[in-house]
Design a protein around this motif. Sequence first.
Motif, PDB file in Angstrom:
ATOM      1  N   ARG A 142      -2.964   7.589  -4.826  1.00  0.00           N
ATOM      2  CA  ARG A 142      -1.999   7.806  -5.752  1.00  0.00           C
ATOM      3  C   ARG A 142      -0.921   6.722  -5.932  1.00  0.00           C
ATOM      4  O   ARG A 142      -0.279   6.632  -7.114  1.00  0.00           O
ATOM      5  CB  ARG A 142      -1.393   9.277  -5.268  1.00  0.00           C
ATOM      6  CG  ARG A 142      -2.358  10.397  -5.354  1.00  0.00           C
ATOM      7  CD  ARG A 142      -1.539  11.593  -5.277  1.00  0.00           C
ATOM      8  NE  ARG A 142      -1.019  11.714  -4.163  1.00  0.00           N
ATOM      9  CZ  ARG A 142      -1.423  12.224  -2.809  1.00  0.00           C
ATOM     10  NH1 ARG A 142      -2.497  12.505  -2.884  1.00  0.00           N
ATOM     11  NH2 ARG A 142      -0.648  12.259  -1.695  1.00  0.00           N
ATOM     12  N   TYR A 143      -0.458   6.231  -4.927  1.00  0.00           N
ATOM     13  CA  TYR A 143       0.470   5.240  -4.853  1.00  0.00           C
ATOM     14  C   TYR A 143       0.228   4.024  -5.709  1.00  0.00           C
ATOM     15  O   TYR A 143       0.988   3.536  -6.591  1.00  0.00           O
ATOM     16  CB  TYR A 143       0.901   4.729  -3.469  1.00  0.00           C
ATOM     17  CG  TYR A 143       1.632   3.382  -3.500  1.00  0.00           C
ATOM     18  CD1 TYR A 143       3.238   3.516  -3.756  1.00  0.00           C
ATOM     19  CD2 TYR A 143       1.436   2.202  -2.992  1.00  0.00           C
ATOM     20  CE1 TYR A 143       4.044   2.537  -3.763  1.00  0.00           C
ATOM     21  CE2 TYR A 143       2.233   0.914  -3.361  1.00  0.00           C
ATOM     22  CZ  TYR A 143       3.532   1.201  -3.443  1.00  0.00           C
ATOM     23  OH  TYR A 143       4.341   0.169  -3.974  1.00  0.00           O
ATOM     24  N   LEU A 144      -0.890   3.481  -5.704  1.00  0.00           N
ATOM     25  CA  LEU A 144      -1.357   2.342  -6.708  1.00  0.00           C
ATOM     26  C   LEU A 144      -1.444   2.742  -7.829  1.00  0.00           C
ATOM     27  O   LEU A 144      -1.114   1.785  -8.681  1.00  0.00           O
ATOM     28  CB  LEU A 144      -2.719   1.867  -5.867  1.00  0.00           C
ATOM     29  CG  LEU A 144      -2.641   1.250  -4.592  1.00  0.00           C
ATOM     30  CD1 LEU A 144      -4.206   0.907  -4.284  1.00  0.00           C
ATOM     31  CD2 LEU A 144      -1.919  -0.017  -4.461  1.00  0.00           C
ATOM     32  N   VAL A 181       0.879  -1.242   0.056  1.00  0.00           N
ATOM     33  CA  VAL A 181      -0.165   0.019   0.111  1.00  0.00           C
ATOM     34  C   VAL A 181       1.066   1.179  -0.054  1.00  0.00           C
ATOM     35  O   VAL A 181       0.227   2.326  -0.027  1.00  0.00           O
ATOM     36  CB  VAL A 181      -0.866  -0.008   1.260  1.00  0.00           C
ATOM     37  CG1 VAL A 181      -1.922  -1.143   1.211  1.00  0.00           C
ATOM     38  CG2 VAL A 181      -0.248   0.305   2.500  1.00  0.00           C
ATOM     39  N   ASN A 182       2.140   1.012   0.177  1.00  0.00           N
ATOM     40  CA  ASN A 182       3.094   2.259  -0.019  1.00  0.00           C
ATOM     41  C   ASN A 182       4.442   1.581  -0.469  1.00  0.00           C
ATOM     42  O   ASN A 182       4.507   0.473  -0.622  1.00  0.00           O
ATOM     43  CB  ASN A 182       3.151   3.134   1.186  1.00  0.00           C
ATOM     44  CG  ASN A 182       3.814   2.459   2.329  1.00  0.00           C
ATOM     45  OD1 ASN A 182       4.964   1.747   2.336  1.00  0.00           O
ATOM     46  ND2 ASN A 182       3.278   2.511   3.501  1.00  0.00           N
ATOM     47  N   THR A 233       6.065   1.997   7.335  1.00  0.00           N
ATOM     48  CA  THR A 233       7.281   2.742   6.620  1.00  0.00           C
ATOM     49  C   THR A 233       8.556   2.859   7.396  1.00  0.00           C
ATOM     50  O   THR A 233       8.702   2.318   8.631  1.00  0.00           O
ATOM     51  CB  THR A 233       6.603   4.207   6.305  1.00  0.00           C
ATOM     52  OG1 THR A 233       6.666   4.762   7.779  1.00  0.00           O
ATOM     53  CG2 THR A 233       5.443   4.271   5.825  1.00  0.00           C
ATOM     54  N   PHE A 234       9.497   2.872   6.847  1.00  0.00           N
ATOM     55  CA  PHE A 234      10.908   3.086   7.432  1.00  0.00           C
ATOM     56  C   PHE A 234      10.931   3.847   8.616  1.00  0.00           C
ATOM     57  O   PHE A 234      11.555   3.395   9.456  1.00  0.00           O
ATOM     58  CB  PHE A 234      12.134   3.362   6.514  1.00  0.00           C
ATOM     59  CG  PHE A 234      12.256   2.074   5.174  1.00  0.00           C
ATOM     60  CD1 PHE A 234      11.704   0.900   5.208  1.00  0.00           C
ATOM     61  CD2 PHE A 234      13.273   2.540   4.338  1.00  0.00           C
ATOM     62  CE1 PHE A 234      11.714   0.143   4.124  1.00  0.00           C
ATOM     63  CE2 PHE A 234      13.313   1.492   3.239  1.00  0.00           C
ATOM     64  CZ  PHE A 234      12.774   0.440   3.411  1.00  0.00           C
ATOM     65  N   GLY A 235      10.282   4.959   8.355  1.00  0.00           N
ATOM     66  CA  GLY A 235      10.249   6.077   9.664  1.00  0.00           C
ATOM     67  C   GLY A 235       9.430   5.365  10.679  1.00  0.00           C
ATOM     68  O   GLY A 235      10.074   5.676  11.904  1.00  0.00           O
ATOM     69  N   ALA A 275       9.534  -3.651   0.604  1.00  0.00           N
ATOM     70  CA  ALA A 275      10.956  -3.312   0.979  1.00  0.00           C
ATOM     71  C   ALA A 275      11.090  -3.484   2.452  1.00  0.00           C
ATOM     72  O   ALA A 275      12.382  -4.254   2.604  1.00  0.00           O
ATOM     73  CB  ALA A 275      11.354  -1.815   0.604  1.00  0.00           C
ATOM     74  N   PHE A 276      10.318  -3.284   3.490  1.00  0.00           N
ATOM     75  CA  PHE A 276      10.562  -3.467   4.724  1.00  0.00           C
ATOM     76  C   PHE A 276      10.468  -4.952   5.067  1.00  0.00           C
ATOM     77  O   PHE A 276      11.532  -5.623   5.708  1.00  0.00           O
ATOM     78  CB  PHE A 276       9.515  -2.886   5.747  1.00  0.00           C
ATOM     79  CG  PHE A 276       9.567  -3.487   7.147  1.00  0.00           C
ATOM     80  CD1 PHE A 276      10.433  -2.773   7.954  1.00  0.00           C
ATOM     81  CD2 PHE A 276       8.712  -4.389   7.474  1.00  0.00           C
ATOM     82  CE1 PHE A 276      10.636  -3.103   9.275  1.00  0.00           C
ATOM     83  CE2 PHE A 276       8.884  -4.697   8.847  1.00  0.00           C
ATOM     84  CZ  PHE A 276       9.701  -4.093   9.758  1.00  0.00           C
ATOM     85  N   HIS A 277       9.457  -5.855   4.297  1.00  0.00           N
ATOM     86  CA  HIS A 277       9.760  -7.271   4.661  1.00  0.00           C
ATOM     87  C   HIS A 277      10.954  -8.027   4.088  1.00  0.00           C
ATOM     88  O   HIS A 277      11.464  -8.803   4.610  1.00  0.00           O
ATOM     89  CB  HIS A 277       8.531  -7.854   3.727  1.00  0.00           C
ATOM     90  CG  HIS A 277       7.703  -8.899   4.461  1.00  0.00           C
ATOM     91  ND1 HIS A 277       8.038  -9.819   4.992  1.00  0.00           N
ATOM     92  CD2 HIS A 277       6.197  -8.481   4.804  1.00  0.00           C
ATOM     93  CE1 HIS A 277       6.881 -10.628   5.726  1.00  0.00           C
ATOM     94  NE2 HIS A 277       6.040  -9.636   5.484  1.00  0.00           N
ATOM     95  N   GLU A 278      11.564  -7.578   2.921  1.00  0.00           N
ATOM     96  CA  GLU A 278      12.761  -7.920   2.358  1.00  0.00           C
ATOM     97  C   GLU A 278      13.871  -7.326   3.419  1.00  0.00           C
ATOM     98  O   GLU A 278      15.029  -8.397   3.705  1.00  0.00           O
ATOM     99  CB  GLU A 278      13.122  -7.413   1.153  1.00  0.00           C
ATOM    100  CG  GLU A 278      12.291  -8.242   0.000  1.00  0.00           C
ATOM    101  CD  GLU A 278      12.519  -9.707  -0.115  1.00  0.00           C
ATOM    102  OE1 GLU A 278      13.528 -10.093  -0.234  1.00  0.00           O
ATOM    103  OE2 GLU A 278      11.400 -10.208   0.166  1.00  0.00           O
ATOM    104  N   ALA A 279      13.978  -6.299   3.819  1.00  0.00           N
ATOM    105  CA  ALA A 279      14.910  -5.628   4.649  1.00  0.00           C
ATOM    106  C   ALA A 279      14.951  -6.222   5.788  1.00  0.00           C
ATOM    107  O   ALA A 279      16.176  -6.650   6.376  1.00  0.00           O
ATOM    108  CB  ALA A 279      14.745  -4.229   4.861  1.00  0.00           C
ATOM    109  N   PHE A 280      13.804  -6.566   6.782  1.00  0.00           N
ATOM    110  CA  PHE A 280      13.777  -7.233   8.005  1.00  0.00           C
ATOM    111  C   PHE A 280      14.189  -8.557   8.068  1.00  0.00           C
ATOM    112  O   PHE A 280      14.943  -8.953   8.814  1.00  0.00           O
ATOM    113  CB  PHE A 280      12.251  -7.044   8.600  1.00  0.00           C
ATOM    114  CG  PHE A 280      12.186  -7.740   9.655  1.00  0.00           C
ATOM    115  CD1 PHE A 280      12.594  -6.756  10.919  1.00  0.00           C
ATOM    116  CD2 PHE A 280      11.576  -8.874  10.065  1.00  0.00           C
ATOM    117  CE1 PHE A 280      12.633  -7.367  12.316  1.00  0.00           C
ATOM    118  CE2 PHE A 280      11.446  -9.413  11.448  1.00  0.00           C
ATOM    119  CZ  PHE A 280      12.136  -8.740  12.590  1.00  0.00           C
TER     120      PHE A 280
END
Length: 693
Positions: free
Chosen positions: A658-660, A208-209, A375-377, A214-219
């Motif tokens: 907008r993201y989608l 959804v953003n 989100t990363f933040g 990216a977080f799933h992969e990074a974690f």
Amino acid sequence: MSAGPAYPSPNARRLRIFSFDPALAAQYDLAGVSGVTIEVSWETDLKSGPVGEYIEVVDVDPGSNAAYAPIDLNAPELLATDGLVPSESDPRFHQQMVYAVAMKTIEHFERALGRKALWSPHRSSTSDKFAENYVPRLRIYPHALRQQNAYYSPLKKALLFGYFAGSAKSAKIVAGTAVFTCLSHDIIAHETTHALLDGVHPRFNEPVNEDVLAFHEAFADIVALFQHFSYPGVLRDQIARTRGDLGRESELGKLAQQFARASGRGNALRSYLGSDEDGKWKAATPDPTLLRATSEPHDRGAILVAAVFGAFMKVYENRTGDLFRIASEGTGVLREGDIHPDLVNRLAEEAQRCAERALQMCIRAIDYCPPVAITFGTYLRAIVTADHDMNPADRENWRLAFIESFREWGISPRGVRSMAEDSLLWPTEKEVVEEQTKAEARINATAPTKEEVERTSQRSREAMTKLFGYQQSVGMDDEYAQKAARSTSAVQQPIRPDNVLTPIALSMSRYDIWLNADKQAALFHSWLMDEDGAWLADALGLVVNLNDSPKTISARKNDPNRANIEIHSVRTAMKRGVLGFPEQHMVVVVTQWRAGFFDRGQQTDMDNTTGAWALPGRDFKYRAGCTLLIDPEQMKIRRVIRTPGNVADDGELDRMRRYLLQGLSPPNAFAGVAERFKASAEPFAFLHSHAGE
């Protein structure tokens, strides 16, 4: 070479594995550290497969139309020799490898979170869904695919590993030889982490953003990366080779080397220390502009991992500065040649200690994340808050190291006033209630008096007291009443009648823990839908009353003026108490959804159409909600972790739209990449098949 203590634990099983992957065993100078012996929890009822409490290894090979004999780790000859010797050709060792690394990864999660790990349940629409939903074991298929891929399947609740013939693009890989992803420590840990994270946050695989995937992969990479540091023999070897400078090129900062070389993707699938440029190693340097220019999930996730590793390096260098000064007689510059073995051992101890703390901070933070749209933040805020609650006195400045490293890589939470620690902490219940009181006063063009603020706080206290004295006899809607009834009849250790939210004992079985959580979720839902709870819901970022709200918000079937609220989970977390000892707190995750439409005009029309949320034809679901950290002893909400807007927020709905439609690469690709991901029953298979392309 052992990765555990000098003497084996009486409650541990020792098993041999490849420390990284078989590629190191084929290198002469690294042959001595290519294999390690690790300790995993002893399972008395472990069956051939292996099949234990958490994991079931199923070794069928569809590509070869074969089924391999399962390994029996309780066989006397294997108990005496710490399992099979690492082997690329023996399928039984492949089974041993995936079991050992997956169990070690689970162990790290349970230690950090202070509870038993549960897998994401099957979602079923049958009437008897509770008996069907529970997933006792994660299945692991070491030879499931004949392709360059390995992935976690949310549909099958399984890890599927592929194998393929290596290419001739690397001098370290013989073309045509088989490469097994199930023999890569990093890939196993990575995929197991996907499954563990899905068990806590199943909505984190909905894109959804730009940060979610990216977080799933990074974690998953963070866990695999820091597990390298839990093997002392390997760690000492790499510290000796780098002379204690972990920022230099080493095996510790590289992931899935054999897979990358065999598939023609360089020397490592991902490296967070640096890269080769024109044949020379160049250390990575923080770039605050890189995040805005990066959209591919793996590349974007690499920035988050680099920020986390940067924080680890800051503390490691600070803690080892005195050792370098002593060894260099105050100059800080070591003499030429090999460093002293005693210095190697001390540096390895500090590196292992720092890596363990960094990994625990990263894992513990997942309990402090919002339930959707990570989100990363917000992850930075979760790390800082979780560590603050566990270690209020941060004498080594770990939180400052994370904040500084994230800032250097251009990562910051949206909407915070500053990057100071106190600004990044998630708010308490008192703070959100006072914020709501002030917001209501602004609407009425008045300033809240001290008495009004105190009266509001008292009302909040009364609502929370009512929650912890709540009785099951209070009216529940049918779905949640059914949950509570079934859970109560099945759980062997029911909740005390005078206390609804009770930390779950580690002595309970995982199945009873799962059922117990259902009962507590049902009771919390009933309290939240009560008048006092509904008042507090506004401060928590939830919408209960729908009289003046968009008709696209999901409503209760028997009362269209009341919102449908899902208590996604109730689980136990650890926090440090006033005496310095860990205490059990509760985590309650609440979500809501609203029907979304790409066309803004259609969205407006449907927002004003009664029952629009239940009509077919919506384009997407916009979700919002909160995560609550609750202290059951003091009967108060310690932390409120809300999504940026509630489910009625048109601005956040438009941001997702907008993201989608435009935020994916290439532009206007929702019908392309995102639609294929959305429609796929195996999102991680799709995601990982594009890794490195």
